[in-house]
Enzyme design. Structure first.
Site, mmCIF file in Angstrom:
data_model
loop_
_atom_site.group_PDB
_atom_site.id
_atom_site.type_symbol
_atom_site.label_atom_id
_atom_site.label_comp_id
_atom_site.label_asym_id
_atom_site.label_seq_id
_atom_site.Cartn_x
_atom_site.Cartn_y
_atom_site.Cartn_z
ATOM 1 N N HIS C 65 -2.463 5.465 -4.633
ATOM 2 C CA HIS C 65 -3.129 5.147 -5.903
ATOM 3 C C HIS C 65 -4.629 4.982 -5.733
ATOM 4 O O HIS C 65 -5.109 4.504 -4.708
ATOM 5 C CB HIS C 65 -2.490 3.943 -6.593
ATOM 6 C CG HIS C 65 -2.681 2.626 -5.906
ATOM 7 N ND1 HIS C 65 -3.757 1.812 -6.161
ATOM 8 C CD2 HIS C 65 -1.928 1.970 -4.995
ATOM 9 C CE1 HIS C 65 -3.648 0.704 -5.428
ATOM 10 N NE2 HIS C 65 -2.552 0.785 -4.711
ATOM 11 N N ASP C 175 -6.954 -1.281 -0.346
ATOM 12 C CA ASP C 175 -5.741 -1.067 -1.127
ATOM 13 C C ASP C 175 -6.159 -0.331 -2.390
ATOM 14 O O ASP C 175 -6.692 -0.962 -3.302
ATOM 15 C CB ASP C 175 -5.099 -2.431 -1.430
ATOM 16 C CG ASP C 175 -3.984 -2.345 -2.449
ATOM 17 O OD1 ASP C 175 -3.493 -1.242 -2.715
ATOM 18 O OD2 ASP C 175 -3.609 -3.408 -2.997
ATOM 19 N N GLU C 203 -1.973 1.592 -10.731
ATOM 20 C CA GLU C 203 -0.915 0.970 -9.942
ATOM 21 C C GLU C 203 -0.988 -0.546 -10.072
ATOM 22 O O GLU C 203 0.014 -1.239 -10.180
ATOM 23 C CB GLU C 203 -1.049 1.393 -8.472
ATOM 24 C CG GLU C 203 0.148 1.061 -7.599
ATOM 25 C CD GLU C 203 0.067 -0.276 -6.864
ATOM 26 O OE1 GLU C 203 1.025 -0.631 -6.169
ATOM 27 O OE2 GLU C 203 -0.960 -0.978 -6.994
ATOM 28 N N HIS C 314 -6.892 -7.502 -2.332
ATOM 29 C CA HIS C 314 -7.204 -8.014 -3.662
ATOM 30 C C HIS C 314 -8.354 -9.017 -3.619
ATOM 31 O O HIS C 314 -8.464 -9.884 -4.467
ATOM 32 C CB HIS C 314 -5.962 -8.604 -4.354
ATOM 33 C CG HIS C 314 -4.955 -7.547 -4.715
ATOM 34 N ND1 HIS C 314 -4.146 -7.644 -5.804
ATOM 35 C CD2 HIS C 314 -4.655 -6.363 -4.130
ATOM 36 C CE1 HIS C 314 -3.378 -6.570 -5.869
ATOM 37 N NE2 HIS C 314 -3.657 -5.774 -4.857
#
Lengths: 350, 355, 346
Positions: C65, C175, C203, C314
């Protein structure tokens, strides 16, 4: 160098409180072209002196501290992560997901991470992560980390200067490099002004540990007047209104027991006369600034306190307005050049 | 000095009565020990004992404090129980059931008001001392309001370690005495300073430093350890050598002094540890702020059970302190400069901080 | 040949909040166009590349993603400060003292906090709530801010990649730019079977892009390339660490969105062993990846997830080990090369 450029250079220096020495030479170099003499004392206070032209010159000391809050390594774990403690008033909330420079045998990049939100319970999210639970990750195994880092090495924030709208700038070191920038600007302005008195401008150390550098500076320069430049809290939505001095609205002039009433009155009058924007800063206590140390140094030094409004103090995004820095310097320089305290010396009771 | 003499000397200094402000007995124990080893001994207005070994070089001040924590009688009730306040950092929890002794030899037991919901409420003002008196009048024949007492804790040697009251900081005093008696050859002028009133705010060292105006100073004191079961974190252990202090809440030690100590320890092959103490201060804190500032550091003795009547140190650590101090006062200027140029402390490496 | 590591660093510099992935997609389009037979962007924004196989065989989908966690401006408050919500899962506690870029013009801004000097004892203990955080772009007042920023504008983290320590890389958005870089690199090779390389969107807000992409592709097999949770730091119980940095790519047995196809996972493990490539199993069951959506497409898809462990995902300062990144690339490549063996078995 333009004021914003010199402030950027100043904010780029690392001078964790108590371990400022490495930055001293660079601050001395910035002072050098603007004064008659520069010296650095054993603690790292940097003094720039400009001789006065009067017949009986007195000495004015202008201080701004250049140390910044940081961390100190207290242990190196077998996993290679570093334990640490605060140097100065660190807010634990500002540490997760932040970048650092660890001043080990060589400077090392380090990061304090955060548990991924996937693994954080709702309950945990309500609480501030205590400093004791945080670690610095330098990306080395335990053995390698121990070769590179020792207990006692200091750690500084690694954060670039952010330039924002309306001449505002943010950095981890605005407290109090913005004050040091004001010192530079004061020296620059003084070159174009006649001043009878000797001026010693001092970038001082260890303020964040309890005004320790200023104690030494006041003793060794024995000034007749002290001007302290530091930051004060700017306007923020969730802060008490009487502790807020809006950004961009001018230098805050302290009024209260620790500053000299007559000198303060004079500087306010001067600001009015010269149309330099200012705000009044009522300070019932000792302010926690170097003014508190200067006032009672030696046999007592009449001191005024000029503050640059700063948002989010003691975080990585301390935000100031360049206009306020410039205004602070203008007021300090004009005040020194005008020397109003001399004519009135006989008549003032205080 | 052989080991048993050394231990005996530590014990005799530690056992002397000397709460803050009442250090005379300690001074009287120490002063004769220095005779013949120094050129001059004086006592200043606050009671600091200052012994000088003259020299043409730098003035180096070594300071260890003579005072110990204790209690002060604030009130005597009609049944002869004494109420008291603290002199220095006294924990109510450690005090329960302990014996205290007054300068005149009166001994008492410390106890607490038993009508208490939880021991969490235990505070010194809910505690008292029983000296066996049955009435105020009788008690007043033994002690007066304002008298100070110290905790009893005899000196014991066990497996290379010493347990005693007041090793904070009589161990430091003993280190200075042992050093003076070694009569180390040095160009430097060395001031062996036994200070007063450290436990109540680093007060004696302030005036002593002003009187001496040294070029450099070291405090010699005890420090905390982190090597016991479920200790709070601290990278200092007992038995691993003296510590070189980096910071405590009273001082960030001067980098030049820290590097001089480090190079001395390395050259003399004395094992040492770095000490970052997050709470607590030492005489170094008031010395370094004297006048225009004095480059100051500290060497500490790792000590367990601080501020209890059973403080514990390692004899080897204390010998390490003496040897490190000897190397420090003997070091010439070159060892310091050499270290400064190496830049290993990270002070000269600011570029990495930029971004 | 592409340098996958340099591509990774380059991709982490680009900004792509969920639903706002254009910059990442544009760059990836440029990079892979020369290697693939067909390339298109679907209605949700997924970039789908097709690479014809040299022989016959099932359809294989590779997916990574493009989006990253970000912020969205939801209110312009007094003093010209901006209120915002998170787009994707962000712990509000990590937002204090961060630098962001706001809106299409990428206005620099910062997220501040009440200074420690003014905090009450309760303030010091209790975490700051998202609703109490603001982005400060230096606006004088509300009117000026309204002229500079629109509601719905994105704010993205402004962090540059840094190489440090022993072979470590710090960057925002690892990520899943790590997966994107590996996927782009894999597309250089031609395989015996048809390959669909899907760079998906959204995502982070519910595996949304992968749903349409897999519907369009209808693959038989899918391998999802990810950056995954890793919390191998002291004082964490080992079974809660999820993955370890430096121990190779992590294979998912089960998470909140999927139970992987066991034969495919076993085949990957076998490949790793044969080639001496390190691997590990992800230990926690939290989170979910595009694999969940893809598996449920059509009549069902055999899926497996391969992920580079990333500490502090994150947040703007996630960290990976270059050895893991390299091992994932090699493991994915080796797996694809012998994948026809697996087709034979089933």
């Amino acid at each position: 160098m333009e004021l914003n450029d010199s402030l950027k250079v100043l904010c780029g220096l690392s001078a964790v409180t108590g371990r400022e020495k490495g930055a001293a030479s660079q601050i001395a170099a910035l002072f050098e072209p603007l004064c008659d003499e520069v010296r650095t004392d054993a603690f790292g206070n940097v003094y720039a002196s400009c001789r006065g032209e009067g017949r009986n010159p007195r000495t004015v000391l202008v201080t701004a501290h250049y140390d910044e809050i940081g961390l100190v390594v207290t242990g190196i774990e077998d996993s290679g992560f570093l334990r640490f403690a605060a140097m100065g008033g660190i807010d634990a909330k500002t540490l997760p997901a932040q970048e650092f420079t660890v001043f080990g045998r060589e400077p090392l990049y380090g990061v304090i991470g955060a548990k991924p939100p996937h693994l954080v319970s709702a309950e945990e999210m309500e609480k501030v992560i205590p400093i004791d639970d945080l670690r610095i990750d330098i990306g080395y195994s335990g053995d390698e980390a121990k070769k590179r880092v020792r207990v006692g090495d200091v750690v500084g924030f690694r954060f670039p200067v952010i330039e924002m709208k309306n001449n505002r700038m943010a950095s981890n070191a605005m407290d109090n490099r913005s004050g040091v920038a004001a010192l530079l600007e004061t020296l620059r302005l003084l070159k174009g002004l006649r001043h009878d008195d000797h001026v010693v401008v001092a970038a001082t150390v260890q303020e964040e540990l309890g005004l320790r550098g200023a104690v030494a500076a006041a003793f060794s320069t024995a000034p007749d007047l002290g001007i302290v430049v530091d930051v004060c809290h700017a306007d923020m939505p969730d802060a008490p209104p009487d502790d807020q001095f809006p950004l961009g609205k001018g230098v805050a002039i302290a009024i209260g027991p620790i500053v000299h009433p007559a000198r303060t009155k004079e500087v306010i009058e001067l600001a009015k006369r010269e149309r330099i924007p200012y705000q009044l800063d009522p300070e019932p206590g000792d302010t926690g600034t170097e003014a508190a140390a200067l006032q009672v140094a030696r046999e007592g030094i009449p001191t005024i306190l000029l503050s640059i409004p700063c948002r989010y103090m003691h975080s990585t995004v301390e935000t100031i307005s360049l206009d306020d820095v410039r205004g602070t310097a203008q007021l300090a320089a004009r005040f020194i050049a005008a020397g109003p305290w001399k004519e009135k010396e006989g008549g003032t009771t205080c | 000095m052989n080991d048993s003499n050394f231990v005996e000397m530590i014990a005799s200094i530690a056992q002397a009565f000397g709460p803050s402000g009442n250090e005379r007995n300690v001074r009287e124990v120490i002063e004769p020990m220095l005779s013949g080893c120094v050129d001059e001994v004086r006592v200043d207005a606050l009671g600091n004992l200052i012994a000088v070994k003259k020299g043409a070089g730098k003035k180096i001040m070594l300071a260890a404090h003579m005072d110990e924590i204790g209690v002060l009688v604030t009130f005597i009730d009609e049944k002869g129980f004494l109420r008291f306040g603290n002199v220095g950092g006294v924990s109510p929890f450690i005090s329960v059931g302990m014996r205290v002794i007054f300068e005149n030899g009166t001994v008492g037991t410390v106890w607490y008001e038993e009508k208490m919901d939880s021991m969490k409420e235990l505070k010194l003002d809910r505690m008292f001392i029983d000296i066996g008196a049955v009435s105020r009048e009788e008690a007043e024949t033994m002690v007066c309001v304002g008298d100070m007492a110290v905790f009893c804790g005899e000196a014991v040697e066990t497996n290379g370690r010493i347990i005693s009251k007041a090793l904070d900081d009589r161990a430091g005093c003993a280190a200075l005495v042992a050093l003076a008696r070694m009569m180390p050859e040095t160009e430097n002028e060395v001031y062996y300073v036994f200070t007063v009133q450290e436990e109540v705010g680093l007060r004696g060292a302030r005036t002593a430093a002003w009187g001496i105006m040294p070029d450099m100073a070291l405090a010699v004191d005890v420090t905390d350890v982190g090597d016991m079961p479920e200790s709070h974190h601290m990278a200092v252990s007992i038995g691993k050598g003296p510590t070189i202090k980096i910071k405590d809440s009273s001082i960030v030690c001067h980098p030049d002094v820290v590097s001089r100590l480090r190079s001395c320890a390395e050259k003399a092959e004395i094992p040492f540890q770095y000490e970052v103490l997050t709470a607590g201060g030492t005489d170094a804190g008031s010395i370094h702020l004297t006048a225009g500032g004095i480059p100051t550091g500290a060497v500490s003795i790792p000590t367990r059970f601080l501020h209890s009547p059973s403080e514990m140190i390692s004899v080897e650590d204390l010998k390490g302190v003496v040897n490190l101090l000897a190397a420090f006062i003997q070091a010439g200027e070159e060892s310091q400069e050499e270290d400064l140029s190496s830049g290993q402390d990270g002070e000269d490496t600011n570029d990495a901080g930029e971004n | 040949m592409l340098n996958p590591y340099e591509l990774l660093k380059e991709l982490t510099r680009l900004h792509g909040g969920s639903g706002d992935e254009d910059a990442v997609r544009d760059r990836l389009t440029e990079v892979i166009r020369p290697f693939v037979d067909e390339l298109h962007t679907d209605a949700t924004g997924n970039l789908i590349a097709f690479k014809k196989g040299t022989g016959s065989g099932p359809r294989v989908m590779l997916s990574a993603h493009m989006d990253e966690v970000s912020l969205m401006i939801t209110h312009i408050a007094d003093m010209g400060l901006l209120r915002f919500r998170t787009v994707g899962g962000i712990d509000p506690r990590i937002l204090i003292g961060k630098r962001v870029l706001v809106g299409p013009d990428r206005l620099p801004g910062v997220i501040g906090t009440k200074p420690i000097h003014l905090q009450t004892a309760a303030d010091r203990k209790n975490a700051t709530k998202l609703k109490d955080l603001r982005i400060d772009i230096g606006a004088n007042d509300k009117t000026q801010a309204e002229n500079l920023v629109k509601l719905g504008d994105r704010a993205v983290f402004d962090y540059e990649p840094v190489e440090f320590g022993d072979n470590k890389l710090m960057a925002k958005g690892l990520d899943d730019r790590a997966g994107c870089a590996v996927l782009a690199w894999l597309l250089q090779e031609r395989y015996t079977f048809d390959v669909y390389g899907c760079f998906t969107v959204q995502e982070e807000i519910g595996l949304r892009g992968a749903k349409t992409a897999s519907f369009a592709v209808m693959p038989d097999y899918a391998i999802i390339l990810e950056g995954t949770t890793c919390y191998d730091v002291p004082d964490t119980k080992e079974h809660l660490m999820s993955t370890w940095l430096g121990k190779g790519p992590a294979l998912t047995i089960m998470d909140r969105a999927v139970i992987s196809n066991r034969p495919l996972v076993d085949f990957i493990v076998e490949t790793a062993r044969q080639n001496g490539i390190p691997y590990q199993f992800k230990q926690t069951l939290s989170g979910g990846t595009d694999a969940g959506r893809i598996q449920g497409s059509g009549e069902g898809v055999k899926v497996a997830t391969m992920a580079v462990p990333c500490r502090y995902i994150h947040t703007p300062v996630s960290v990976l080990d270059r050895g893991d990144f390299d091992a994932m690339r090699r493991l994915a490549s080796a797996t694809l090369k012998r994948l026809p063996e697996l087709f034979g078995r089933t």
